[in-house]
Design an enzyme around this catalytic site. Structure first.
Site, PDB file in Angstrom:
ATOM      1  N   CYS A  29      28.971  34.220  10.480  1.00 38.69           N
ATOM      2  CA  CYS A  29      30.228  33.668   9.964  1.00 38.69           C
ATOM      3  C   CYS A  29      30.618  32.354  10.636  1.00 38.69           C
ATOM      4  O   CYS A  29      31.409  31.588  10.082  1.00 38.69           O
ATOM      5  CB  CYS A  29      31.358  34.689  10.123  1.00 38.69           C
ATOM      6  SG  CYS A  29      31.103  36.203   9.173  1.00 38.69           S
ATOM      7  N   HIS A  56      38.042  30.483   9.467  1.00 39.44           N
ATOM      8  CA  HIS A  56      37.135  31.402   8.781  1.00 39.44           C
ATOM      9  C   HIS A  56      37.987  32.466   8.108  1.00 39.44           C
ATOM     10  O   HIS A  56      38.872  33.057   8.726  1.00 39.44           O
ATOM     11  CB  HIS A  56      36.184  32.033   9.794  1.00 39.44           C
ATOM     12  CG  HIS A  56      35.402  33.183   9.247  1.00 39.44           C
ATOM     13  ND1 HIS A  56      34.746  33.135   8.036  1.00 39.44           N
ATOM     14  CD2 HIS A  56      35.176  34.431   9.744  1.00 39.44           C
ATOM     15  CE1 HIS A  56      34.154  34.284   7.826  1.00 39.44           C
ATOM     16  NE2 HIS A  56      34.395  35.096   8.837  1.00 39.44           N
ATOM     17  N   ASN A 100      35.674  37.769   2.583  1.00 44.18           N
ATOM     18  CA  ASN A 100      34.916  37.124   3.654  1.00 44.18           C
ATOM     19  C   ASN A 100      33.575  36.668   3.089  1.00 44.18           C
ATOM     20  O   ASN A 100      32.698  37.478   2.800  1.00 44.18           O
ATOM     21  CB  ASN A 100      34.712  38.116   4.802  1.00 44.18           C
ATOM     22  CG  ASN A 100      33.976  37.509   5.988  1.00 44.18           C
ATOM     23  OD1 ASN A 100      33.393  36.437   5.895  1.00 44.18           O
ATOM     24  ND2 ASN A 100      34.000  38.204   7.108  1.00 44.18           N
TER      25      ASN A 100
END
Length: 323
Positions: free
Chosen positions: A114, A250, A280
């Site tokens: 990520c 993020h 996500n």
């Protein structure tokens, strides 16, 4: 004079299929209320059968090139951040290079889960300030839906697919914090925390594997490390939280985003949030949010942006840039 990597274009692409929480609840032991209360996620996009990470990345790349008015061969390099490349090799970046018609320069992948887009941005910045490249495309692209255990409601409801791309160009600047472009980066990793977030497959097992996560521990590390790396990057740039126009984090979990903003003493009104629509999307989430934030009219030229992420590894980092 100082060379800065200045943003010249941005673009994104999302798969056509949108899956709501209500639709997920038909096959997973969950509910819209359960998902929203724990993550802020309301829907996510899922890649079609046969639609690959490089397909998504190429669509985002084409959108960014159109935004900048560039051609593919104007680029010197492509750096693509992903944990879900089409094949073990070659890289998804070279597949995007071929797809968009770029016949010069070089392309490679970065894998930091990520935090991948942050690591890719830092690498692009280094290429530019060292003189190895003048125009670099940085892409985040993922098909995380392919890594889901659809019986694990603690993880499968959180992730989605998508891609975003950013174009950077070398520009001579004054060398002050008022410059446009990337002003500072901060990268970190600690392999001792591997078991908090990983995929239980690969060459060691002979299967692709599924994503496994200790959500509570990841939350604890995320809030602490994201605020810390953002402050470090700002200090490197000679700036502070009061100078920030937008945090573009993020997009993993709304509670993490809110807690990090609070620690940084930045109000949520100055945070770009897209997690409710995309879930996500791992390395794709930051360029997606940058592109959507620009399209919404939130991000404007001259704005100071802090973008930060944490991912499996653990890996984490931040970039400070002036749009």
């Amino acid at each position: 004079m100082t060379i800065r990597a200045v943003v010249r274009g941005v673009g994104h692409y999302l798969p056509e299929r949108v899956v709501s929480n209500a639709e997920l609840a038909q096959t997973v032991d969950t509910s819209d209320e359960w998902i929203v209360s724990r993550s802020g996620i309301e829907r996510r996009c899922i890649a079609a059968a046969g639609q690959t990470t490089s397909d998504l990345g190429a669509r985002a790349a084409e959108a960014a090139l159109a935004d900048a008015g560039w051609q593919a061969n104007d680029l010197d390099a492509i750096i693509l951040a992903t944990s879900t490349a089409d094949l073990t090799f070659p890289s998804a970046a070279t597949m995007v290079q071929a797809r968009i018609g770029m016949t010069r320069g070089f392309a490679f992948d970065v894998q930091a889960v990520c935090a991948g887009f942050i690591f890719a941005l830092a690498n692009a910045n280094a290429l530019i300030i060292s003189g190895q490249a003048k125009r670099v495309m940085v892409i985040g692209a993922e098909t995380f839906s392919r890594l889901m255990d659809w019986t694990d409601r603690g993880t499968c409801v959180l992730f989605g697919d998508g891609a975003g791309a950013l174009l950077l160009e070398a520009v001579e600047s004054e060398g002050t914090s008022a410059d446009r472009g990337i002003l500072a980066t901060d990268l970190n990793s600690d392999g001792r925390f591997k078991d908090l977030l990983y995929v239980d497959g690969g060459t060691s097992t002979g299967v692709t594997g599924k994503l496994r996560m200790q959500g509570r521990e990841i939350f604890r590390h995320a809030v602490e490390k994201l605020a810390q790396t953002a402050h470090t990057a700002l200090e490197k740039a000679g700036l502070g939280s009061a100078d920030v126009d937008w945090i573009v984090p993020h997009q993993a979990n709304l509670r993490i985003i809110s807690a990090t903003a609070q620690r940084m003493q930045v109000p949520m009104e100055r945070v770009v949030v897209t997690v409710q629509d995309h879930g996500n999307t791992s390395a794709a989430s930051i360029p997606l949010a940058l592109s959507v934030g620009r399209d919404r009219g939130q991000i404007k030229q001259g704005d100071l942006i802090v973008t930060e992420a944490i991912g499996g590894g653990l890996t984490w980092g931040a970039v400070v840039l002036r749009w």
